[in-house]
Write a protein that holds these residues in place. Sequence first.
Motif, PDB file in Angstrom:
ATOM      1  N   CYS A  23       0.833  -1.207   0.000  1.00 39.13           N
ATOM      2  CA  CYS A  23       0.000   0.000   0.000  1.00 39.13           C
ATOM      3  C   CYS A  23       0.864   1.252   0.000  1.00 39.13           C
ATOM      4  CB  CYS A  23      -0.920   0.001   1.220  1.00 39.13           C
ATOM      5  SG  CYS A  23      -2.267  -1.203   1.149  1.00 39.13           S
ATOM      6  N   SER A  24       1.903   1.257   0.806  1.00 40.15           N
ATOM      7  CA  SER A  24       2.803   2.413   0.874  1.00 40.15           C
ATOM      8  C   SER A  24       3.475   2.665  -0.475  1.00 40.15           C
ATOM      9  CB  SER A  24       3.858   2.181   1.959  1.00 40.15           C
ATOM     10  OG  SER A  24       4.733   3.274   2.038  1.00 40.15           O
ATOM     11  N   SER A  25       3.924   1.584  -1.131  1.00 41.13           N
ATOM     12  CA  SER A  25       4.561   1.711  -2.444  1.00 41.13           C
ATOM     13  C   SER A  25       3.564   2.218  -3.488  1.00 41.13           C
ATOM     14  CB  SER A  25       5.125   0.351  -2.868  1.00 41.13           C
ATOM     15  OG  SER A  25       5.668   0.416  -4.174  1.00 41.13           O
ATOM     16  N   ASN A  26       2.339   1.702  -3.462  1.00 41.89           N
ATOM     17  CA  ASN A  26       1.309   2.130  -4.414  1.00 41.89           C
ATOM     18  C   ASN A  26       0.971   3.606  -4.246  1.00 41.89           C
ATOM     19  OD1 ASN A  26       1.253  -0.461  -5.350  1.00 41.89           O
ATOM     20  ND2 ASN A  26      -0.825  -0.919  -4.688  1.00 41.89           N
ATOM     21  N   ILE A  27       0.852   4.043  -3.000  1.00 40.98           N
ATOM     22  CA  ILE A  27       0.523   5.446  -2.733  1.00 40.98           C
ATOM     23  C   ILE A  27       1.620   6.353  -3.274  1.00 40.98           C
ATOM     24  CG2 ILE A  27       0.199   7.149  -0.896  1.00 40.98           C
ATOM     25  CD1 ILE A  27      -1.116   4.855   0.741  1.00 40.98           C
ATOM     26  N   GLN A  28       2.861   5.925  -3.117  1.00 43.41           N
ATOM     27  CA  GLN A  28       3.987   6.696  -3.638  1.00 43.41           C
ATOM     28  C   GLN A  28       3.928   6.775  -5.166  1.00 43.41           C
ATOM     29  OE1 GLN A  28       7.812   5.202  -2.469  1.00 43.41           O
ATOM     30  NE2 GLN A  28       8.924   6.977  -3.218  1.00 43.41           N
ATOM     31  N   HIS A  74      -6.311  -3.626  -1.083  1.00 46.88           N
ATOM     32  CA  HIS A  74      -5.299  -4.044  -0.110  1.00 46.88           C
ATOM     33  C   HIS A  74      -5.619  -3.503   1.280  1.00 46.88           C
ATOM     34  CE1 HIS A  74      -3.116  -5.966  -3.145  1.00 46.88           C
ATOM     35  NE2 HIS A  74      -2.236  -5.037  -3.468  1.00 46.88           N
ATOM     36  N   LEU A  75      -6.120  -2.271   1.348  1.00 47.09           N
ATOM     37  CA  LEU A  75      -6.478  -1.699   2.645  1.00 47.09           C
ATOM     38  C   LEU A  75      -7.639  -2.474   3.272  1.00 47.09           C
ATOM     39  CD1 LEU A  75      -6.177   2.141   1.979  1.00 47.09           C
ATOM     40  CD2 LEU A  75      -4.771   0.754   3.503  1.00 47.09           C
ATOM     41  N   LYS A  76      -8.584  -2.911   2.437  1.00 48.06           N
ATOM     42  CA  LYS A  76      -9.676  -3.745   2.945  1.00 48.06           C
ATOM     43  C   LYS A  76      -9.134  -5.079   3.446  1.00 48.06           C
ATOM     44  CE  LYS A  76     -13.388  -1.873   0.034  1.00 48.06           C
ATOM     45  NZ  LYS A  76     -14.367  -2.185  -1.039  1.00 48.06           N
ATOM     46  N   GLU A  89       0.827  -3.816  20.489  1.00 49.51           N
ATOM     47  CA  GLU A  89       1.088  -4.118  19.080  1.00 49.51           C
ATOM     48  C   GLU A  89      -0.164  -3.866  18.236  1.00 49.51           C
ATOM     49  OE1 GLU A  89       2.687  -7.978  18.560  1.00 49.51           O
ATOM     50  OE2 GLU A  89       4.401  -7.669  19.897  1.00 49.51           O
ATOM     51  N   GLN A  90      -1.332  -4.148  18.807  1.00 56.13           N
ATOM     52  CA  GLN A  90      -2.578  -3.860  18.100  1.00 56.13           C
ATOM     53  C   GLN A  90      -2.686  -2.372  17.797  1.00 56.13           C
ATOM     54  OE1 GLN A  90      -6.083  -5.239  20.084  1.00 56.13           O
ATOM     55  NE2 GLN A  90      -5.443  -7.376  20.118  1.00 56.13           N
ATOM     56  N   ARG A  91      -2.394  -1.560  18.779  1.00 54.77           N
ATOM     57  CA  ARG A  91      -2.471  -0.110  18.591  1.00 54.77           C
ATOM     58  C   ARG A  91      -1.465   0.357  17.538  1.00 54.77           C
ATOM     59  NH1 ARG A  91      -4.571   4.333  20.606  1.00 54.77           N
ATOM     60  NH2 ARG A  91      -3.341   6.244  20.669  1.00 54.77           N
ATOM     61  N   GLN A  92      -0.274  -0.207  17.555  1.00 58.19           N
ATOM     62  CA  GLN A  92       0.746   0.160  16.573  1.00 58.19           C
ATOM     63  C   GLN A  92       0.285  -0.172  15.158  1.00 58.19           C
ATOM     64  OE1 GLN A  92       3.471   1.863  17.060  1.00 58.19           O
ATOM     65  NE2 GLN A  92       4.116   1.769  14.918  1.00 58.19           N
ATOM     66  N   GLN A  93      -0.317  -1.352  14.988  1.00 62.04           N
ATOM     67  CA  GLN A  93      -0.822  -1.753  13.670  1.00 62.04           C
ATOM     68  C   GLN A  93      -1.949  -0.824  13.217  1.00 62.04           C
ATOM     69  OE1 GLN A  93      -1.904  -5.838  14.260  1.00 62.04           O
ATOM     70  NE2 GLN A  93       0.170  -6.610  13.989  1.00 62.04           N
ATOM     71  N   LYS A  94      -2.804  -0.445  14.138  1.00 60.16           N
ATOM     72  CA  LYS A  94      -3.898   0.451  13.783  1.00 60.16           C
ATOM     73  C   LYS A  94      -3.382   1.841  13.407  1.00 60.16           C
ATOM     74  CE  LYS A  94      -7.190  -2.404  14.155  1.00 60.16           C
ATOM     75  NZ  LYS A  94      -7.882  -2.823  12.928  1.00 60.16           N
ATOM     76  N   ILE A  95      -2.361   2.304  14.108  1.00 61.62           N
ATOM     77  CA  ILE A  95      -1.773   3.607  13.784  1.00 61.62           C
ATOM     78  C   ILE A  95      -1.156   3.576  12.386  1.00 61.62           C
ATOM     79  CG2 ILE A  95       0.114   5.186  14.369  1.00 61.62           C
ATOM     80  CD1 ILE A  95      -0.459   4.592  17.299  1.00 61.62           C
ATOM     81  N   GLN A  96      -0.485   2.462  12.039  1.00 64.26           N
ATOM     82  CA  GLN A  96       0.093   2.318  10.696  1.00 64.26           C
ATOM     83  C   GLN A  96      -0.990   2.354   9.631  1.00 64.26           C
ATOM     84  OE1 GLN A  96       2.290  -1.377  11.141  1.00 64.26           O
ATOM     85  NE2 GLN A  96       4.249  -0.288  11.234  1.00 64.26           N
ATOM     86  N   LYS A  97      -2.080   1.661   9.886  1.00 68.03           N
ATOM     87  CA  LYS A  97      -3.175   1.630   8.914  1.00 68.03           C
ATOM     88  C   LYS A  97      -3.820   3.005   8.788  1.00 68.03           C
ATOM     89  CE  LYS A  97      -7.497  -0.683   7.735  1.00 68.03           C
ATOM     90  NZ  LYS A  97      -8.542  -1.654   8.158  1.00 68.03           N
ATOM     91  N   ASP A 198     -15.574   4.083   0.103  1.00 63.60           N
ATOM     92  CA  ASP A 198     -15.026   2.926   0.826  1.00 63.60           C
ATOM     93  C   ASP A 198     -14.036   3.377   1.895  1.00 63.60           C
ATOM     94  OD1 ASP A 198     -16.504   1.343  -0.856  1.00 63.60           O
ATOM     95  OD2 ASP A 198     -14.830   0.794  -2.148  1.00 63.60           O
ATOM     96  N   LEU A 199     -13.236   4.375   1.544  1.00 64.62           N
ATOM     97  CA  LEU A 199     -12.220   4.872   2.471  1.00 64.62           C
ATOM     98  C   LEU A 199     -12.872   5.521   3.690  1.00 64.62           C
ATOM     99  CD1 LEU A 199      -9.143   5.011   2.671  1.00 64.62           C
ATOM    100  CD2 LEU A 199      -9.225   7.228   1.528  1.00 64.62           C
ATOM    101  N   ALA A 200     -13.973   6.224   3.460  1.00 64.44           N
ATOM    102  CA  ALA A 200     -14.684   6.862   4.575  1.00 64.44           C
ATOM    103  C   ALA A 200     -15.201   5.814   5.558  1.00 64.44           C
ATOM    104  CB  ALA A 200     -15.845   7.704   4.043  1.00 64.44           C
TER     105      ALA A 200
END
Length: 268
Positions: A23-28, A74-76, A89-97, A198-200
């Motif tokens: 996802c990060s690569s695609n956004i770039q 991919h985000l879904k 770790e859950q919080r860290q993953q959520k922050i990344q997303k 979808d993003l909303a």
Amino acid sequence: MSYSKADRYRTQPQDSNTLIQTCSSNIQKITQNTAQIKSMVSQLGTRQDTSELQDRLQQIQHFTNQLAKETNKHLKDLGAVSLSSAPSEQRQQKIQKERLMNDFSAALNNFQAIQRQAAEKEKESVARARAGSRLSAEDGASEEQLVSFDNQEDWGQTTTQTTEEAITEEDLELIKERETNIRQLESDILDVNQIFKDLAVMIHDQGEMIDSIEANVESAEVHVDRGTEQLQRAAYYQQKSRKKMCILAVVLSIVLTIVGIIIWQATK
């Protein structure tokens, strides 16, 4: 710039880390492509506006649109991946997303803005081409009016011939091609609108999940505090019990000493 089918339809990653990296690569790439599209759009309606430019613009624009749809999927998928059992770790993953969704939203905004600008310029080009054809036909008709004809039939035939010559096959092909590009652009813009919807939804769900994680963390902290309090209380009672045992031992020792003295004096 050319894009192969392998680039457009890659194998879908499944694990959390791979999804985040993809996802990060695609956004770039979306951001980079948007900058290229913006440069091409600025050339529309100028001397650099050629069929080659149109083809490149159409290709990169449509590819970027497919890239946006792939990133959305991919985000879904990332939301369906099982989270770590540890609350931190859950919080860290959520922050990344959450960071990915914010970056994706910003990239989509810029991409859609340049899509709309491209569509407007394409419409202007089509309007100019049609207006130019009409003007050519009118100029030809005006010139023919200065020529005398023996009968009205000759005048009608000449006017029709002049109009047909004014709108050439090349002009018609160019107009047709640009109208096709406009329809594709409008379709891609609708795709991006759906991605925004979808993003909303994902952002809303993400917020609820983060609230739930924070509640779990707070609950865990409460349980830890209670456990610590209970351990401290147990240690206090244990220490108090030891003091009682020591006192009892001292008292018993004194009593035994006194009894020993009394028995010794009695037998003396």
